[in-house]
Write a protein that holds these residues in place. Sequence first.
Motif, mmCIF file in Angstrom:
data_model
loop_
_atom_site.group_PDB
_atom_site.id
_atom_site.type_symbol
_atom_site.label_atom_id
_atom_site.label_comp_id
_atom_site.label_asym_id
_atom_site.label_seq_id
_atom_site.Cartn_x
_atom_site.Cartn_y
_atom_site.Cartn_z
ATOM 1 N N GLY A 102 0.815 -1.206 0.000
ATOM 2 C CA GLY A 102 0.000 0.000 0.000
ATOM 3 C C GLY A 102 0.848 1.256 0.000
ATOM 4 N N ALA A 103 1.988 1.195 0.714
ATOM 5 C CA ALA A 103 2.838 2.376 0.819
ATOM 6 C C ALA A 103 3.476 2.715 -0.516
ATOM 7 N N ALA B 234 2.371 1.490 -3.595
ATOM 8 C CA ALA B 234 1.515 1.328 -4.764
ATOM 9 C C ALA B 234 1.428 2.649 -5.520
ATOM 10 N N PRO B 235 1.497 2.601 -6.825
ATOM 11 C CA PRO B 235 1.481 3.837 -7.605
ATOM 12 C C PRO B 235 0.079 4.437 -7.727
ATOM 13 N N ILE B 236 -0.942 3.736 -7.199
ATOM 14 C CA ILE B 236 -2.300 4.274 -7.302
ATOM 15 C C ILE B 236 -2.636 5.054 -6.037
ATOM 16 N N ALA B 237 -3.535 6.010 -6.201
ATOM 17 C CA ALA B 237 -3.974 6.783 -5.053
ATOM 18 C C ALA B 237 -5.488 6.923 -5.125
ATOM 19 N N VAL B 238 -6.112 6.897 -3.964
ATOM 20 C CA VAL B 238 -7.570 7.059 -3.941
ATOM 21 C C VAL B 238 -7.891 8.541 -4.102
#
Lengths: 234, 111
Positions: free
Chosen positions: B15-16, B18-22
Amino acid sequence: MSSLRRSQISISFVCMVLGFMLTMQFRIAMDQRSSLPYQRTEELSARLLQTEKERDALQEQVAKLEEAAAKRTAEPSSQQTIQELRLRSGQVALTGPGVIVTIDDSKIASKAGDNQNLYIIHDDDLLKVINELRAAGAEAISVNGQRLVATSEIRCAGPTLSVNNVRSAPPYEIRAIGDVQTLENSLRMRGGVMETLQVWGIQLEIQASESVTVPAYKGIGTYQYARPAEEASS
Amino acid sequence: MSYALLSLAIGAVLGAFAPIAVPVAYAKLFSVALLASLDSVFGGFRAAMEEKFDNTIFISGFFTNALLAVFLVYVGDHLGIDLYYVALLAFGLRIFQNLAIIRRYFFRKHG
């Protein structure tokens, strides 16, 4: 055994998802903290800085142009007149003995049923103080850094006061140059302004000083509508 | 126990980095989903303590709880009903309840 194994796998999977979500949420929280409101303040302060720089540059330009104009009017007598007029119209920052009066809203809680308006500073409170100072012979007055000139207004603008069309919030600092003793006494007079305001708990503090600096008027001095009337016709 | 913690750590690292962001607009929904998942995990823990742990119920509960919570909050948002706080309260209460029960079992076992 296989069911235990399966449950282990599923628990690890769930825990992994949970960990993933936890850190994502943490990142969101971090992002939010560094986002909108913060960015807005940054942006505004940057704009303020730029505007102040522009203002300073323009003021410098004004000073230069005035200097140039002064050189052209070489006549010493006219220059003296100009200086005198500038002094009188508040174009020059002045310093001298005087008082610094600080006024702040009331700290005491208003009693039930009382008009809350009485406990906060209004334009007329400030006007009374300034009027008193003028009557006591103040030669130059400023309110929160705004020089009072002939066209200055003092009026309520929501919870703030507007002076020279610049708004400021309490506490208000009034600087006045004049005879220290007279200025101070005019406010401290029995039944005078200070006593009246203190009934409502409005805090009024007078500080006498040997050198009070009153800033120059920062507005524009050109007239849009008024022009000199011809002597002959009047 | 150790494999659960290990996978938690792996997930955290994933999660830290991961290239995606909410997106900010969905942050609220995401936090509800997270709380629902937390609730499910504590519920599973409690079930394990009670020796009633059922793998299928655990897995299905984990995902349906989260998705349902998100769905309800989303619908509530569109209907002008702030179900967000309701979800927070409900899940929060249950987490604390489960924690209390887990604590009791823990002491009964080891104390």
